[in-house]
Design a protein around this motif. Structure first.
Motif, PDB file in Angstrom:
ATOM      1  N   ASN A 579      66.161 112.518 131.715  1.00 46.10           N
ATOM      2  CA  ASN A 579      66.245 113.169 133.312  1.00 46.10           C
ATOM      3  C   ASN A 579      66.698 114.039 133.781  1.00 46.10           C
ATOM      4  OD1 ASN A 579      64.423 110.454 134.040  1.00 46.10           O
ATOM      5  ND2 ASN A 579      66.326 109.360 134.138  1.00 46.10           N
ATOM      6  N   HIS A 580      67.189 114.814 132.789  1.00 44.72           N
ATOM      7  CA  HIS A 580      68.554 115.999 133.018  1.00 44.72           C
ATOM      8  C   HIS A 580      67.246 117.343 133.432  1.00 44.72           C
ATOM      9  CE1 HIS A 580      71.627 113.797 132.059  1.00 44.72           C
ATOM     10  NE2 HIS A 580      71.149 113.875 131.027  1.00 44.72           N
ATOM     11  N   LYS A 581      67.485 118.138 134.502  1.00 44.47           N
ATOM     12  CA  LYS A 581      66.356 119.632 134.757  1.00 44.47           C
ATOM     13  C   LYS A 581      67.382 120.492 135.046  1.00 44.47           C
ATOM     14  CE  LYS A 581      63.218 116.657 136.813  1.00 44.47           C
ATOM     15  NZ  LYS A 581      62.104 116.378 135.617  1.00 44.47           N
ATOM     16  N   ILE A 582      68.895 120.666 134.951  1.00 40.16           N
ATOM     17  CA  ILE A 582      69.833 121.610 134.995  1.00 40.16           C
ATOM     18  C   ILE A 582      71.112 121.524 134.225  1.00 40.16           C
ATOM     19  CG2 ILE A 582      71.358 123.169 135.919  1.00 40.16           C
ATOM     20  CD1 ILE A 582      68.390 122.953 137.144  1.00 40.16           C
ATOM     21  N   ALA A 583      71.162 123.021 132.817  1.00 41.39           N
ATOM     22  CA  ALA A 583      71.683 122.760 131.804  1.00 41.39           C
ATOM     23  C   ALA A 583      73.471 123.977 132.417  1.00 41.39           C
ATOM     24  CB  ALA A 583      71.024 122.466 130.500  1.00 41.39           C
ATOM     25  N   ASN A 584      74.249 123.759 131.892  1.00 41.12           N
ATOM     26  CA  ASN A 584      75.379 124.957 131.870  1.00 41.12           C
ATOM     27  C   ASN A 584      74.826 125.939 130.302  1.00 41.12           C
ATOM     28  OD1 ASN A 584      77.353 126.717 132.817  1.00 41.12           O
ATOM     29  ND2 ASN A 584      78.358 125.250 131.602  1.00 41.12           N
ATOM     30  N   ASP A 585      74.802 126.715 130.342  1.00 41.56           N
ATOM     31  CA  ASP A 585      74.737 127.478 129.375  1.00 41.56           C
ATOM     32  C   ASP A 585      76.290 127.930 129.166  1.00 41.56           C
ATOM     33  OD1 ASP A 585      74.813 129.642 126.623  1.00 41.56           O
ATOM     34  OD2 ASP A 585      73.651 130.691 127.316  1.00 41.56           O
ATOM     35  N   VAL A 586      77.453 127.025 128.153  1.00 39.04           N
ATOM     36  CA  VAL A 586      78.643 127.201 127.639  1.00 39.04           C
ATOM     37  C   VAL A 586      78.794 128.933 126.955  1.00 39.04           C
ATOM     38  CG1 VAL A 586      80.061 126.988 125.946  1.00 39.04           C
ATOM     39  CG2 VAL A 586      78.465 125.540 126.316  1.00 39.04           C
ATOM     40  N   LEU A 587      77.716 129.689 126.459  1.00 39.83           N
ATOM     41  CA  LEU A 587      78.057 131.317 126.368  1.00 39.83           C
ATOM     42  C   LEU A 587      78.165 131.776 127.269  1.00 39.83           C
ATOM     43  CD1 LEU A 587      76.111 130.844 122.739  1.00 39.83           C
ATOM     44  CD2 LEU A 587      79.159 130.702 123.511  1.00 39.83           C
ATOM     45  N   THR A 588      77.103 132.055 128.425  1.00 39.27           N
ATOM     46  CA  THR A 588      76.883 132.741 129.226  1.00 39.27           C
ATOM     47  C   THR A 588      77.573 132.252 130.500  1.00 39.27           C
ATOM     48  OG1 THR A 588      74.819 132.147 129.485  1.00 39.27           O
ATOM     49  CG2 THR A 588      75.392 133.710 128.152  1.00 39.27           C
ATOM     50  N   GLY A 589      78.088 131.345 130.681  1.00 40.27           N
ATOM     51  CA  GLY A 589      78.233 130.513 131.914  1.00 40.27           C
ATOM     52  C   GLY A 589      77.134 129.837 132.757  1.00 40.27           C
ATOM     53  N   LYS A 590      75.934 131.006 132.570  1.00 40.97           N
ATOM     54  CA  LYS A 590      74.737 130.599 133.944  1.00 40.97           C
ATOM     55  C   LYS A 590      73.353 129.311 133.471  1.00 40.97           C
ATOM     56  CE  LYS A 590      73.529 136.113 132.659  1.00 40.97           C
ATOM     57  NZ  LYS A 590      72.292 136.141 131.704  1.00 40.97           N
ATOM     58  N   THR A 591      73.434 129.428 134.806  1.00 43.09           N
ATOM     59  CA  THR A 591      72.346 127.789 134.842  1.00 43.09           C
ATOM     60  C   THR A 591      71.049 128.104 133.757  1.00 43.09           C
ATOM     61  OG1 THR A 591      73.514 126.933 136.322  1.00 43.09           O
ATOM     62  CG2 THR A 591      71.377 126.042 136.360  1.00 43.09           C
ATOM     63  N   VAL A 592      70.850 126.783 133.171  1.00 40.83           N
ATOM     64  CA  VAL A 592      69.049 126.988 132.263  1.00 40.83           C
ATOM     65  C   VAL A 592      68.426 125.768 133.617  1.00 40.83           C
ATOM     66  CG1 VAL A 592      68.289 126.573 130.960  1.00 40.83           C
ATOM     67  CG2 VAL A 592      70.631 127.890 130.655  1.00 40.83           C
ATOM     68  N   ASP A 593      67.133 126.534 133.231  1.00 40.41           N
ATOM     69  CA  ASP A 593      66.268 124.844 133.658  1.00 40.41           C
ATOM     70  C   ASP A 593      65.882 124.482 132.281  1.00 40.41           C
ATOM     71  OD1 ASP A 593      64.132 123.129 134.932  1.00 40.41           O
ATOM     72  OD2 ASP A 593      63.561 125.092 136.810  1.00 40.41           O
ATOM     73  N   VAL A 594      66.092 123.223 132.136  1.00 40.66           N
ATOM     74  CA  VAL A 594      65.382 122.710 131.367  1.00 40.66           C
ATOM     75  C   VAL A 594      64.679 121.725 131.659  1.00 40.66           C
ATOM     76  CG1 VAL A 594      67.504 122.928 129.749  1.00 40.66           C
ATOM     77  CG2 VAL A 594      67.076 121.077 131.323  1.00 40.66           C
ATOM     78  N   GLY A 595      63.995 121.516 132.149  1.00 39.90           N
ATOM     79  CA  GLY A 595      62.594 120.487 133.224  1.00 39.90           C
ATOM     80  C   GLY A 595      61.295 120.805 133.261  1.00 39.90           C
ATOM     81  N   GLY A 596      61.429 122.082 132.369  1.00 36.58           N
ATOM     82  CA  GLY A 596      60.047 122.524 132.315  1.00 36.58           C
ATOM     83  C   GLY A 596      59.310 123.526 130.544  1.00 36.58           C
ATOM     84  N   GLU A 597      59.627 124.768 130.836  1.00 37.14           N
ATOM     85  CA  GLU A 597      60.051 125.652 129.557  1.00 37.14           C
ATOM     86  C   GLU A 597      61.004 126.311 129.970  1.00 37.14           C
ATOM     87  OE1 GLU A 597      56.324 126.849 129.796  1.00 37.14           O
ATOM     88  OE2 GLU A 597      56.850 128.806 131.119  1.00 37.14           O
ATOM     89  N   VAL A 598      61.848 127.033 128.306  1.00 33.64           N
ATOM     90  CA  VAL A 598      62.908 127.446 128.657  1.00 33.64           C
ATOM     91  C   VAL A 598      62.078 129.246 127.600  1.00 33.64           C
ATOM     92  CG1 VAL A 598      65.616 128.233 127.511  1.00 33.64           C
ATOM     93  CG2 VAL A 598      64.158 125.940 128.356  1.00 33.64           C
ATOM     94  N   THR A 599      62.236 129.842 128.309  1.00 33.38           N
ATOM     95  CA  THR A 599      62.478 131.030 127.189  1.00 33.38           C
ATOM     96  C   THR A 599      64.363 132.082 127.365  1.00 33.38           C
ATOM     97  OG1 THR A 599      61.502 132.028 128.744  1.00 33.38           O
ATOM     98  CG2 THR A 599      61.772 133.491 127.774  1.00 33.38           C
ATOM     99  N   MET A 600      63.150 132.195 126.186  1.00 33.60           N
ATOM    100  CA  MET A 600      65.194 132.721 124.732  1.00 33.60           C
ATOM    101  C   MET A 600      64.874 134.089 124.314  1.00 33.60           C
ATOM    102  SD  MET A 600      65.871 129.173 122.518  1.00 33.60           S
ATOM    103  CE  MET A 600      67.533 130.623 122.267  1.00 33.60           C
ATOM    104  N   GLU A 601      65.885 135.023 123.795  1.00 37.43           N
ATOM    105  CA  GLU A 601      65.585 135.843 123.927  1.00 37.43           C
ATOM    106  C   GLU A 601      65.513 135.935 121.903  1.00 37.43           C
ATOM    107  OE1 GLU A 601      69.166 138.244 124.968  1.00 37.43           O
ATOM    108  OE2 GLU A 601      68.578 138.941 126.661  1.00 37.43           O
ATOM    109  N   PRO A 602      64.949 137.614 121.790  1.00 31.96           N
ATOM    110  CA  PRO A 602      65.280 137.136 120.121  1.00 31.96           C
ATOM    111  C   PRO A 602      66.405 137.083 119.823  1.00 31.96           C
ATOM    112  CG  PRO A 602      63.742 139.485 120.573  1.00 31.96           C
ATOM    113  CD  PRO A 602      64.453 138.573 121.833  1.00 31.96           C
ATOM    114  N   LYS A 603      66.215 136.564 118.525  1.00 37.47           N
ATOM    115  CA  LYS A 603      67.934 136.715 117.898  1.00 37.47           C
ATOM    116  C   LYS A 603      69.059 135.842 119.023  1.00 37.47           C
ATOM    117  CE  LYS A 603      66.468 137.670 112.871  1.00 37.47           C
ATOM    118  NZ  LYS A 603      66.159 136.606 112.575  1.00 37.47           N
TER     119      LYS A 603
END
Length: 611
Positions: A579-603
């Protein structure tokens, strides 16, 4: 007058008799195994009969084909800390005496805790780390002198250099320090690595003294870290004092004389292996300058066992890493390992089993079901995950997905975790002092370093970091071992920059350091990483996702190994995301939405704490 004195001494059997060496040099009362075998060495010492004071029982006396040795076994059960006196007699006349001390053990010594999956181990080559005391660089009693412009020579790093930089190591998030061997290695060249030891009871004077090593142990503990000793059971150096006057022909493996190992460790368990191939692996010498010790010889095995236990007690050690573990006589090394863990039930020992097949590595871990097929148990708590190392060395250069390349190599490694009896007690690493540096393989591509270190930091097991990688140090083994063992910048007076300090690091070094420190400092408090379970998903388009979880926390790790940005839907990972929708990125401190789709930079890599 002198001639008369000499004549009297000789007539009465004294003849300046003495023990030139006594090993162990002292021992401890109250040990789990009360039997202590003491080696006395001196000219023709075997002609004398030993007795001992304080009503201590001598259980056995072994004299070998070399009259310069006597091995005396005493029973120390219920013998308090005290000074014993050994008397060596000739025709019932005392030729000489030798004092021997049984020291008091530290309280709860046997129950000492060791390193485990909550730790991060920092690997140091002391000669190349930092020169804290230039006065010991070229010590008189040792052959090889400092020559810093020689990549394979002595450079002067020492114990004092490690002590002075413990705060730096701690800032990285390390909780355990593993140094390559520090005992005396008096080889005429290449002695800096320490694996050809010439005296296993003495710290190499170019590193410092035994007392300096005790001080290192104490200072490491003051910083809240642990000290791991690199122990070598398979071989000594050709300059070892005992090799120069062997107690017996069968103390080392001889064919006769020298024969090199075939390095085929699979012969240790291959049911189809020929006896000659098996013998050549186990009994053959690693290199000509390293005599191969015969662990099937009870005297050799007991000597190595007592030496290891002596260092644990004496230096208050927290664990071992054992070099070339799988080259030893496998029955002998199992007895050695069990004797140590019987004495210290919580003591961790990781063995170097450099094999590429996980089944072959798992064979060597304690209580292995694979070993049990032939009723073999090594009693070794931990092995090194060389198959993961293989995957991490080059996988991030694979930009395009394939059936068995890129992230699939990493995924495939973890499909074999069921083979290990204790998957949390294996050492995970991307490189060490014997391999190409990953920053060399990846041409100092910081993004590739991030992906490799994120995996090392978040998968099961005990992570190990090789000194200097955290500031971008590179090195090509093809140019020789010296190239993968460069001096740490700032460890020597006059270095162009001092990477031990923030002010002394250049932009690239600081970028590497900040990332590494942040990642491993975060890991320190994460039980979900230390002991949590793992679920991994088959890589899709070179994007690899896995989860570490327990009843309280879930961490999602996503790696995009493609040269292009990737977007993926998270519905596939519903069994872990729940049921998680939101996550915290340990490396940047930014919030990431994991409820639908995730976009990642190359490498790139995401280490997400699900909220």
């Amino acid at each position: 007058m002198k001639k008369l004195l000499y004549l009297l001494l000789f007539t009465y059997g004294f003849a300046f008799a003495q023990a030139e060496r006594v090993e162990p040099p002292f021992w401890y009362s109250g040990m789990h195994n009360p039997e202590l075998q003491i080696l006395f060495y001196g000219k023709n010492i075997a002609q004398y009969t030993p007795t001992v004071s304080n009503n201590v029982v001598i259980k056995n006396v072994v004299k070998t084909e070399n009259p310069n040795y006597v091995f005396v076994t005493i029973d120390t059960k219920n013998v308090p800390a005290s000074e014993l006196t050994f008397s060596f007699k000739n025709k019932n006349k005392v030729a000489f005496t030798q004092k021997y001390e049984l020291k008091q053990r530290e309280a709860n010594s046997a129950q000492r805790k060791s390193y485990d999956s909550s730790d991060m181990m920092y690997l140091i080559m002391p000669d190349r780390f930092a020169n804290g005391n230039p006065n010991n660089d070229s010590e008189k009693s040792t052959t090889e002198k400092v020559k810093r412009d020689n990549p394979n020579g002595r450079h002067g790093g020492d114990i004092e250099g490690i002590i002075k930089n413990l705060d730096y190591i701690k800032e990285l998030g390390a909780t355990a320090v593993w140094s390559t061997p520090l005992c005396e290695d008096n080889d005429p060249r290449g002695s800096y690595h320490g694996y050809g030891q010439s005296d296993v009871y003495k710290i190499d004077p170019r590193y410092g003294t035994n007392e300096d090593y005790l001080r290192l142990s104490a200072e490491v503990k003051k910083k809240g870290m642990k000290l791991v000793l690199d122990y070598v059971t398979n071989h000594w150096g050709a300059e070892h004092w005992m090799y120069k006057d062997l107690p017996m022909y069968e103390w080392v493996h001889q064919f006769p004389g020298y024969s090199q190992s075939n390095y085929r460790m699979s012969t240790q368990f291959d049911t189809n292996a020929s006896q000659i191939d098996k013998r050549q692996c186990v009994d053959g010498w690693f290199v000509p300058s390293m005599p191969d010790l015969n662990q099937s010889n009870p005297l050799v095995l007991n000597y190595l066992t007592q030496n290891a236990i002596w260092w644990i007690e004496y230096a208050d050690l927290d664990g071992f890493r054992v070099d070339t573990y799988s080259y030893n006589d496998k029955e002998g090394i199992a007895k050695w390992t069990k004797a140590i863990t019987d004495e210290y039930p919580y003591f961790n020992i990781v063995g170097e089993v450099w094999m590429q097949n996980p089944a072959h590595m798992a064979y060597w871990q304690k209580d292995s079901k694979i070993g049990a097929i032939e009723s073999y148990n090594s009693h070794l708590p931990s092995v090194m995950d060389f198959s993961l190392y293989d995957a991490l060395q080059w996988s991030f250069n694979d930009d395009n997905a394939g059936w068995d390349n890129g992230m699939q190599k990493v995924y495939n490694n973890f499909t074999n975790d069921f083979l290990y009896p204790d998957i949390n007690s294996i050492l995970v690493f991307a490189e060490n002092h014997d391999t190409n540096r990953i920053n060399q393989n990846y041409k100092n591509d910081f993004k590739k370093y991030q992906m490799a270190m994120a995996i090392v930091a978040t998968v099961r097991g005990i992570p190990q970091l090789y000194y200097g990688s955290e500031i971008g140090m590179a090195g090509d083994k093809g140019k020789g071992d010296g190239d993968i063992r460069h001096d740490f910048p700032g460890g020597w007076a006059g270095d162009a920059n001092n990477a031990f300090t923030k002010a002394g690091r250049d932009t690239q070094q600081q970028q590497y350091f900040d990332f590494t420190s942040k990642l491993f400092t975060w890991r320190k408090g994460k039980e979900v990483i230390h002991t949590g379970k793992t679920t991994q998903y088959i890589p899709d388009n070179n994007v690899y996702v896995y989860f570490r979880y327990n009843d309280k926390e879930t961490v999602m790790v996503a790696i995009n190994n493609s040269a292009e940005a990737k977007t993926f839907k998270t519905a596939r990972f519903a069994e872990n995301i729940k049921n998680h929708k939101i996550a915290n990125d340990v490396l940047t401190g930014k919030t990431v939405d994991v409820g639908g789709e995730v976009t990642m930079e190359p490498k790139s890599v995401l280490v997400l704490e699900l909220n």
